[in-house]
Design a protein around this motif. Structure first.
Motif, PDB file in Angstrom:
ATOM      1  N   PHE A 186       0.862  -1.176   0.000  1.00 52.21           N
ATOM      2  CA  PHE A 186       0.000   0.000   0.000  1.00 52.21           C
ATOM      3  C   PHE A 186       0.902   1.230   0.000  1.00 52.21           C
ATOM      4  N   LYS A 191       2.450  -4.917   4.054  1.00 47.16           N
ATOM      5  CA  LYS A 191       1.835  -5.709   5.111  1.00 47.16           C
ATOM      6  C   LYS A 191       1.973  -7.201   4.822  1.00 47.16           C
ATOM      7  N   ILE A 225      -4.871  -9.112   8.507  1.00 45.04           N
ATOM      8  CA  ILE A 225      -5.211  -8.557   7.193  1.00 45.04           C
ATOM      9  C   ILE A 225      -6.540  -9.140   6.735  1.00 45.04           C
ATOM     10  N   SER A 226      -7.498  -8.294   6.513  1.00 44.14           N
ATOM     11  CA  SER A 226      -8.803  -8.719   6.012  1.00 44.14           C
ATOM     12  C   SER A 226      -8.708  -9.010   4.519  1.00 44.14           C
ATOM     13  N   GLU A 229      -8.800  -6.155   2.003  1.00 43.82           N
ATOM     14  CA  GLU A 229      -7.623  -5.344   1.697  1.00 43.82           C
ATOM     15  C   GLU A 229      -6.958  -5.753   0.384  1.00 43.82           C
ATOM     16  N   LYS A 232      -7.780  -3.262  -2.106  1.00 43.96           N
ATOM     17  CA  LYS A 232      -7.266  -1.917  -1.879  1.00 43.96           C
ATOM     18  C   LYS A 232      -5.770  -1.813  -2.138  1.00 43.96           C
ATOM     19  N   ALA A 233      -5.104  -2.961  -2.208  1.00 43.77           N
ATOM     20  CA  ALA A 233      -3.643  -2.976  -2.331  1.00 43.77           C
ATOM     21  C   ALA A 233      -3.193  -2.508  -3.714  1.00 43.77           C
TER      22      ALA A 233
END
Length: 272
Positions: A186, A191, A225-226, A229, A232-233
């Motif tokens: 991100f 992450k 980490i959901s 995500e 969104k990455a």
């Protein structure tokens, strides 16, 4: 040729009995190692992870099972198969006998060496595997031969023409992929699932974390980490001992960039 307890024998002559505990109970550990130019990548890390795992599973470690012995047995097997670049699997299992309670905690081992084949792709596609979940306990971080969830995820991937699947834990958080660890980018933040989520203590995972922590450009987060995500990455990449780093290109409608993945891959290559 395979190496069974230090003896090189033909694959077809291997004799594991029906009492073998790896077969009956999954009472075994394994390490997958990459060898190029007859040199083992990250030998020390693999050895100490195996020793720590054996102690955790209360296996009796022979006095001669030193890192030098481990290296010698691997390279002996590689040489016997006329290989210089190879993929090696070393399996350690408790000796025959007993039911759930073993008759002995002594161990035997099997070393296999195959030609090293790398299948890095430029159109790598992943998807979530939601049929079964990895339990986020400490045993999930140990590389045992109990990999039925990974087997089912691999079948799911093949049936759906995917390259890999993302495994989830009982909290529905990301754990890893079916054959390695996963990182999400991100911006300048990278992450990866924390060990507490149930992911394997991967050797390349460890090396990449060291690379990121020593690089002032990026910030590392080991965290929950959901799956949301993933959408969104900016980038996603996966890692294991054989491929090193494989950038992910597609997830659902997402098309990921690969600049950071490739930059870290170059750093890893220099480290090797």
């Amino acid at each position: 040729m395979i190496n069974l307890n230090g003896t090189l024998i033909n694959n077809l002559d291997a004799n594991l009995t029906f009492e073998n505990r790896a077969f009956k109970y999954g009472d075994a550990l394994f390490e997958t190692l990459k060898i190029t130019d007859s040199k083992i990548h990250f030998l020390e890390d693999h050895y100490f992870r195996l020793m720590a795992s054996m102690r955790m599973l209360r296996m009796e470690i022979p006095l001669n099972f030193t890192m030098e012995f481990f290296e010698e047995e691997i390279l002996k097997t590689v040489k016997a198969n006329n290989l210089t670049d190879s993929r090696v699997r070393c399996t350690v299992y408790r000796v025959d006998g007993g039911l759930y309670n073993p008759a002995s905690n002594k161990i035997e081992y099997l070393v296999e060496a195959k030609e090293l084949i790398l299948n890095l792709k430029n159109d790598y596609t992943i998807e979530l595997f939601k049929d079964y979940y990895v339990y986020s306990g400490i045993l999930s971080t140990v590389k045992t031969t109990n990999k039925i969830i990974n087997v089912l995820a691999a079948i799911f991937a093949e049936e759906n023409e995917l390259d890999n699947c993302v495994l989830l834990n009982e909290k529905r958080n990301i754990v890893e992929v079916l054959n390695g660890t996963i990182f999400l980018v991100f911006g300048n933040t990278i992450k990866t699932p924390a060990i507490s989520q149930g992911c394997i203590k991967g050797i390349i995972r460890k090396k990449i974390i060291e690379i990121i922590l020593n690089n002032t450009t990026y910030t590392l987060e080991e965290t929950e980490i959901s799956p949301f995500e993933l959408q969104k990455a900016d980038e996603v990449f996966i890692t294991n001992a054989i491929i090193g780093i494989q950038p992910v290109n597609f997830y659902k409608k997402m098309v990921y960039k690969t600049a950071v993945s490739n930059e870290i891959k170059n750093m890893l290559d220099k480290l090797i």
